[in-house]
Design a protein around this motif. Sequence first.
Motif, PDB file in Angstrom:
ATOM      1  N   LYS A  97       1.011  -1.198  -0.406  1.00 57.22           N
ATOM      2  CA  LYS A  97      -0.115   0.171   0.066  1.00 57.22           C
ATOM      3  C   LYS A  97       0.576   1.341  -0.204  1.00 57.22           C
ATOM      4  O   LYS A  97       1.968   1.460   0.297  1.00 57.22           O
ATOM      5  CB  LYS A  97      -1.163   0.695   1.682  1.00 57.22           C
ATOM      6  CG  LYS A  97      -0.413  -0.449   2.339  1.00 57.22           C
ATOM      7  CD  LYS A  97      -1.454   0.075   3.466  1.00 57.22           C
ATOM      8  CE  LYS A  97      -0.576  -0.017   5.183  1.00 57.22           C
ATOM      9  NZ  LYS A  97      -2.078   0.211   5.785  1.00 57.22           N
ATOM     10  N   PRO A  98       0.714   2.551  -0.530  1.00 59.07           N
ATOM     11  CA  PRO A  98       1.131   3.450  -0.332  1.00 59.07           C
ATOM     12  C   PRO A  98       1.767   3.683   0.855  1.00 59.07           C
ATOM     13  O   PRO A  98       1.189   3.764   2.065  1.00 59.07           O
ATOM     14  CB  PRO A  98      -0.188   4.976  -0.800  1.00 59.07           C
ATOM     15  CG  PRO A  98      -0.997   3.940  -1.543  1.00 59.07           C
ATOM     16  CD  PRO A  98      -1.010   2.668  -1.220  1.00 59.07           C
ATOM     17  N   THR A  99       3.057   4.327   0.873  1.00 59.78           N
ATOM     18  CA  THR A  99       3.826   5.172   2.155  1.00 59.78           C
ATOM     19  C   THR A  99       3.229   5.414   2.710  1.00 59.78           C
ATOM     20  O   THR A  99       2.311   6.369   2.842  1.00 59.78           O
ATOM     21  CB  THR A  99       5.397   5.143   1.994  1.00 59.78           C
ATOM     22  OG1 THR A  99       5.382   6.186   0.616  1.00 59.78           O
ATOM     23  CG2 THR A  99       6.053   3.966   1.645  1.00 59.78           C
ATOM     24  N   ASN A 100       3.258   6.099   3.762  1.00 57.47           N
ATOM     25  CA  ASN A 100       3.238   7.029   4.651  1.00 57.47           C
ATOM     26  C   ASN A 100       3.084   8.207   4.103  1.00 57.47           C
ATOM     27  O   ASN A 100       2.061   8.613   4.225  1.00 57.47           O
ATOM     28  CB  ASN A 100       3.825   6.923   6.371  1.00 57.47           C
ATOM     29  CG  ASN A 100       2.405   7.612   7.395  1.00 57.47           C
ATOM     30  OD1 ASN A 100       2.035   8.945   7.459  1.00 57.47           O
ATOM     31  ND2 ASN A 100       2.259   6.566   8.209  1.00 57.47           N
ATOM     32  N   HIS A 101       4.396   8.650   3.970  1.00 52.06           N
ATOM     33  CA  HIS A 101       3.693  10.650   3.151  1.00 52.06           C
ATOM     34  C   HIS A 101       3.475  10.329   2.186  1.00 52.06           C
ATOM     35  O   HIS A 101       2.614  12.112   2.080  1.00 52.06           O
ATOM     36  CB  HIS A 101       6.081  10.370   3.343  1.00 52.06           C
ATOM     37  CG  HIS A 101       6.429  10.230   1.385  1.00 52.06           C
ATOM     38  ND1 HIS A 101       7.092   8.521   1.431  1.00 52.06           N
ATOM     39  CD2 HIS A 101       6.096  10.250   0.554  1.00 52.06           C
ATOM     40  CE1 HIS A 101       7.634   8.451   0.927  1.00 52.06           C
ATOM     41  NE2 HIS A 101       7.437   9.665   0.352  1.00 52.06           N
ATOM     42  N   LYS A 102       3.041   9.431   1.442  1.00 48.14           N
ATOM     43  CA  LYS A 102       2.431   9.501   0.404  1.00 48.14           C
ATOM     44  C   LYS A 102       0.620   9.955   0.727  1.00 48.14           C
ATOM     45  O   LYS A 102       0.022  10.038  -0.244  1.00 48.14           O
ATOM     46  CB  LYS A 102       1.863   8.161  -0.299  1.00 48.14           C
ATOM     47  CG  LYS A 102       3.468   8.062  -1.581  1.00 48.14           C
ATOM     48  CD  LYS A 102       4.154   9.473  -2.454  1.00 48.14           C
ATOM     49  CE  LYS A 102       4.914   9.196  -3.197  1.00 48.14           C
ATOM     50  NZ  LYS A 102       4.698  10.148  -4.348  1.00 48.14           N
ATOM     51  N   VAL A 103       0.648   8.841   1.877  1.00 48.73           N
ATOM     52  CA  VAL A 103      -0.928   8.910   2.250  1.00 48.73           C
ATOM     53  C   VAL A 103      -1.307  10.835   3.262  1.00 48.73           C
ATOM     54  O   VAL A 103      -1.891  11.292   3.085  1.00 48.73           O
ATOM     55  CB  VAL A 103      -1.262   7.859   3.036  1.00 48.73           C
ATOM     56  CG1 VAL A 103      -2.933   8.756   3.434  1.00 48.73           C
ATOM     57  CG2 VAL A 103      -1.053   6.550   2.026  1.00 48.73           C
ATOM     58  N   TYR A 104      -0.386  10.860   3.938  1.00 50.23           N
ATOM     59  CA  TYR A 104      -0.492  11.763   5.233  1.00 50.23           C
ATOM     60  C   TYR A 104       0.679  13.380   5.500  1.00 50.23           C
ATOM     61  O   TYR A 104       0.295  14.283   5.722  1.00 50.23           O
ATOM     62  CB  TYR A 104       0.120  11.517   6.569  1.00 50.23           C
ATOM     63  CG  TYR A 104      -0.888  10.585   6.905  1.00 50.23           C
ATOM     64  CD1 TYR A 104      -2.651  11.090   7.038  1.00 50.23           C
ATOM     65  CD2 TYR A 104      -0.763   9.338   6.923  1.00 50.23           C
ATOM     66  CE1 TYR A 104      -3.668   9.755   7.639  1.00 50.23           C
ATOM     67  CE2 TYR A 104      -1.359   7.791   7.007  1.00 50.23           C
ATOM     68  CZ  TYR A 104      -2.918   8.246   7.322  1.00 50.23           C
ATOM     69  OH  TYR A 104      -3.947   7.677   7.987  1.00 50.23           O
ATOM     70  N   GLY A 105       1.375  12.849   3.487  1.00 48.97           N
ATOM     71  CA  GLY A 105       2.090  14.109   3.349  1.00 48.97           C
ATOM     72  C   GLY A 105       3.454  14.389   4.445  1.00 48.97           C
ATOM     73  O   GLY A 105       3.858  13.353   5.370  1.00 48.97           O
ATOM     74  N   GLU A 106       4.685  14.762   3.906  1.00 47.09           N
ATOM     75  CA  GLU A 106       6.096  13.817   4.553  1.00 47.09           C
ATOM     76  C   GLU A 106       5.907  14.664   6.084  1.00 47.09           C
ATOM     77  O   GLU A 106       6.676  14.042   6.536  1.00 47.09           O
ATOM     78  CB  GLU A 106       6.564  14.780   4.227  1.00 47.09           C
ATOM     79  CG  GLU A 106       7.349  14.093   2.146  1.00 47.09           C
ATOM     80  CD  GLU A 106       8.081  15.179   1.180  1.00 47.09           C
ATOM     81  OE1 GLU A 106       9.796  15.102   2.413  1.00 47.09           O
ATOM     82  OE2 GLU A 106       8.154  15.500   0.356  1.00 47.09           O
ATOM     83  N   TRP A 107       5.496  15.749   6.563  1.00 47.47           N
ATOM     84  CA  TRP A 107       5.974  16.515   8.003  1.00 47.47           C
ATOM     85  C   TRP A 107       5.081  15.533   8.870  1.00 47.47           C
ATOM     86  O   TRP A 107       5.666  15.535  10.059  1.00 47.47           O
ATOM     87  CB  TRP A 107       5.227  17.601   8.152  1.00 47.47           C
ATOM     88  CG  TRP A 107       3.817  18.579   7.407  1.00 47.47           C
ATOM     89  CD1 TRP A 107       3.247  18.562   6.318  1.00 47.47           C
ATOM     90  CD2 TRP A 107       3.270  18.252   8.677  1.00 47.47           C
ATOM     91  NE1 TRP A 107       1.939  18.773   6.458  1.00 47.47           N
ATOM     92  CE2 TRP A 107       1.510  18.592   8.171  1.00 47.47           C
ATOM     93  CE3 TRP A 107       2.964  18.128   9.614  1.00 47.47           C
ATOM     94  CZ2 TRP A 107       0.490  18.442   8.781  1.00 47.47           C
ATOM     95  CZ3 TRP A 107       1.655  17.804  10.632  1.00 47.47           C
ATOM     96  CH2 TRP A 107       0.761  17.977  10.001  1.00 47.47           C
ATOM     97  N   LEU A 108       3.612  15.103   8.354  1.00 46.44           N
ATOM     98  CA  LEU A 108       3.519  14.120   9.457  1.00 46.44           C
ATOM     99  C   LEU A 108       3.704  12.538   9.645  1.00 46.44           C
ATOM    100  O   LEU A 108       3.735  12.100  10.198  1.00 46.44           O
ATOM    101  CB  LEU A 108       1.898  14.236   9.030  1.00 46.44           C
ATOM    102  CG  LEU A 108       1.306  13.206   9.828  1.00 46.44           C
ATOM    103  CD1 LEU A 108       1.002  14.296  11.286  1.00 46.44           C
ATOM    104  CD2 LEU A 108      -0.532  13.727   9.321  1.00 46.44           C
TER     105      LEU A 108
END
Length: 211
Positions: A97-108
């Motif tokens: 599945k999409p990596t964390n920053h792809k879903v929530y953005g880099e800073w989050l």
Amino acid sequence: FNVHEYHQHFCTDEENSLPDNQIQYLFKDSKIKDAMKYCIEGGKRFRPQVMFAIANGFGKDEELIYPAACALEYIHTYSLIHDDLPCMDNDDLRRGKPTNHKVYGEWLAMLAGDALQAEAFYTIANCGLHSAQIMEAVKVLGHAAGQRGICGGQYLDLDGEGRKRSVSELFATHGMKTAALIEAACELGCIAADAGVFQRGEGLVVTLSLD
């Protein structure tokens, strides 16, 4: 001891849904909780399985191991979130599945990883072990999580990009980046089970991490 049978039992036991349920208690409702939980879900849970196997081997209740197993999984998950960032490995997919920053953005994604790392030490410090066991567990976790372990391994990995690396360099990289947390699982399992000091077998854990 049959590893495959234990794996099958662990993955089908609803009570061992480590640590998906634990994360629910960290925040009532926030985006950072969602980002943390997003990457906690799924995975093989190999390191917690090692710890539970050690508990069973010494005849201890698995509930004694649960907080330390959660802490180690938090460290592992935080490292995956940060490794996937554009400034690191720049990966788009993790566990299908999409990596964390792809879903929530880099800073989050960065904050979610930071929060998971901090939560790991908070969990260890507040578990039901004796103070001496907690002190040893914190040292093991800190050793595996920092520049002597996964951070140092990630540095070697990124620093070696674009050039041919020797076998010794590859062993050092994988020994720190991957095997360090496997060693920590063995050590934490012994500490939580009050089973004495684990003698590191670096050849074994490096072989497992390269398999």
